[in-house]
Design a protein around this motif. Structure first.
Motif, PDB file in Angstrom:
ATOM      1  N   PHE A 145       0.660  -1.111   0.062  1.00  0.00           N
ATOM      2  CA  PHE A 145       0.008  -0.042   0.129  1.00  0.00           C
ATOM      3  C   PHE A 145       0.839   1.328  -0.001  1.00  0.00           C
ATOM      4  CE2 PHE A 145      -2.961  -3.192   1.980  1.00  0.00           C
ATOM      5  CZ  PHE A 145      -3.787  -3.032   1.182  1.00  0.00           C
ATOM      6  N   TYR A 146       2.198   1.049   0.232  1.00  0.00           N
ATOM      7  CA  TYR A 146       3.080   2.299   0.543  1.00  0.00           C
ATOM      8  C   TYR A 146       4.010   2.236  -0.700  1.00  0.00           C
ATOM      9  CZ  TYR A 146       1.457   3.501   5.018  1.00  0.00           C
ATOM     10  OH  TYR A 146       0.468   3.856   6.062  1.00  0.00           O
ATOM     11  N   TYR A 159       5.082  10.180  -3.429  1.00  0.00           N
ATOM     12  CA  TYR A 159       3.813  10.496  -2.816  1.00  0.00           C
ATOM     13  C   TYR A 159       3.897  11.660  -1.847  1.00  0.00           C
ATOM     14  CZ  TYR A 159      -0.926  10.442  -0.865  1.00  0.00           C
ATOM     15  OH  TYR A 159      -2.019  10.792  -0.340  1.00  0.00           O
ATOM     16  N   CYS A 160       5.015  11.433  -1.112  1.00  0.00           N
ATOM     17  CA  CYS A 160       5.361  12.453   0.196  1.00  0.00           C
ATOM     18  C   CYS A 160       5.746  13.788  -0.565  1.00  0.00           C
ATOM     19  CB  CYS A 160       6.366  12.074   0.857  1.00  0.00           C
ATOM     20  SG  CYS A 160       6.676  12.790   2.484  1.00  0.00           S
ATOM     21  N   VAL A 161       6.580  13.800  -1.606  1.00  0.00           N
ATOM     22  CA  VAL A 161       6.984  15.047  -2.395  1.00  0.00           C
ATOM     23  C   VAL A 161       5.793  15.895  -2.980  1.00  0.00           C
ATOM     24  CG1 VAL A 161       8.080  15.668  -4.157  1.00  0.00           C
ATOM     25  CG2 VAL A 161       9.277  14.131  -2.687  1.00  0.00           C
ATOM     26  N   ARG A 162       4.701  14.753  -3.141  1.00  0.00           N
ATOM     27  CA  ARG A 162       3.393  15.194  -4.076  1.00  0.00           C
ATOM     28  C   ARG A 162       2.448  15.921  -3.081  1.00  0.00           C
ATOM     29  NH1 ARG A 162      -1.285  16.156  -4.589  1.00  0.00           N
ATOM     30  NH2 ARG A 162      -2.284  15.522  -6.451  1.00  0.00           N
ATOM     31  N   ILE A 163       2.452  15.371  -1.878  1.00  0.00           N
ATOM     32  CA  ILE A 163       1.492  15.777  -1.020  1.00  0.00           C
ATOM     33  C   ILE A 163       2.117  16.824  -0.093  1.00  0.00           C
ATOM     34  CG2 ILE A 163       0.378  15.095   1.323  1.00  0.00           C
ATOM     35  CD1 ILE A 163      -1.161  14.374  -1.458  1.00  0.00           C
ATOM     36  N   ALA A 164       3.241  16.677   0.546  1.00  0.00           N
ATOM     37  CA  ALA A 164       4.078  17.554   1.652  1.00  0.00           C
ATOM     38  C   ALA A 164       3.843  19.095   1.312  1.00  0.00           C
ATOM     39  CB  ALA A 164       5.226  17.010   2.126  1.00  0.00           C
TER      40      ALA A 164
END
Length: 331
Positions: free
Chosen positions: A265-266, A272-277
């Motif tokens: 799932f990760y 994704y962290c770069v995209r959300i944070a």
């Protein structure tokens, strides 16, 4: 003095300004992070690592491929952000009235954010579906590609081929993802503020920046599993017998857990962290910037602008009030 109720500012612009600003900033941010989002989706679809995907896309599809689905991404922000902001503003105004104008406690802010995020995700789900399909199209065999030309064409085709309700395919994990992201951000931000301010002795700007970075990380960690399931559901196609690989979100989650384990799932977490944070950081930091540079809040003489009906000269209360306005920005 604190008992006087502020006079409401007349006119239409003060009412719609937060929505216009939020939608515009969200759409601008989408233009910037669209290539990252494209790579994230392809990682979740098993196309390789971020480096491999980037190299393959540049070689086979050109730089324009990183912006496939941009029109759907912009529509998603226009619908999702507007609905979320409108709902959040209504809920927080009602809560502030019930609290006699006092700053909202954490649980009330979290509840307003969860409800607003869920409603916004429902409204923005059709555009999100179009976005995922446009981004994933090139990963399919040529005979199975949908070849949507833009977001409006995608929405029309989905409605014509699959029915109106198909526009909300994957809406369940989309809603839960939005709620998980908001909850992860809320829960970590306040604790991070206390740590940076009280334990490390950081100043106001450093505290907000540091806490924003931490909350962005936890927002990504809480929401990625639901984002993974959402992507799988929204891009799936029936086989030759008309059977879909998953019966629904729960079936997708159980099959993923069985075949790949919890860490599946990760997949693509760093990307994704770069995209959300940065989105979370932009929300928090822009609130602080406006508070100290644009007069949106007057912090002179140790008080918040009277339109908020609150007085506080100390950093902790100021940050608390900044935090209560997070959702006047784009998620």
């Amino acid at each position: 003095m604190g008992e006087d109720k502020p006079k409401a500012v007349g006119g239409v612009w003060p009412t719609i300004k937060p929505f216009v600003n939020g939608g515009a900033s969200g759409m601008l941010a989408t233009c910037v992070i669209q290539p990252i989002d494209m790579i994230k989706v392809r990682i979740q679809l098993g196309q390789g690592s971020a480096g491999e995907i980037t190299k393959t896309m540049l070689k086979n599809e050109g730089i324009g491929a990183f912006y496939k689905g941009l029109s759907a991404g912009l529509i998603r922000q226009a619908t999702y952000t507007t609905a979320r902001l409108g709902t959040f503003r209504i809920l927080t105004n009602k809560a502030l009235e019930a609290n006699d104008g006092k700053p909202l406690p954490l649980y009330q802010k979290a509840l307003c954010g969860l409800i607003a995020g869920a409603i916004g995700a429902c409204v923005g789900s059709p555009a999100d579906l179009a976005l995922i399909r446009m981004q994933a199209d090139a990963t399919l065999p040529a005979a199975l590609r949908r070849n949507y030309t833009n977001a409006f064409h995608a929405l029309y085709r989905i409605t014509a081929d699959e029915g109106v309700l198909a526009l909300w395919k994957g809406a369940g994990p989309t809603v839960v993802r939005a709620m998980a992201l908001n909850m992860g951000m809320f829960a970590s931000y306040d604790q991070s503020v206390e740590f940076f301010k009280d334990n490390l002795g950081f100043g106001e700007a450093a505290t907000v920046l540091g806490a924003s970075s931490v909350s962005g990380f936890f927002a990504a960690a809480c929401s990625l599993p639901f984002d993974y399931v959402k992507t799988q559901i929204q891009k799936m196609q029936p086989d030759a017998l008309g059977k879909f690989p998953y019966k629904g979100s729960i079936d997708c989650a159980m099959k993923t857990l069985k075949t790949g384990g919890p860490l599946k799932f990760y997949t693509g977490f760093p990307v994704y962290c770069v995209r959300i944070a940065p989105h979370v950081m932009e929300q928090k930091d822009s609130c602080w910037y406006r508070a100290n540079n644009t007069g949106f809040w007057s912090l002179t003489q140790g008080r918040i602008d009277s339109s908020l009906g609150a007085f506080s000269p100390d950093i902790s209360a100021r940050i608390q009030l900044l935090d209560s306005a997070i959702y006047e920005q784009k998620v």
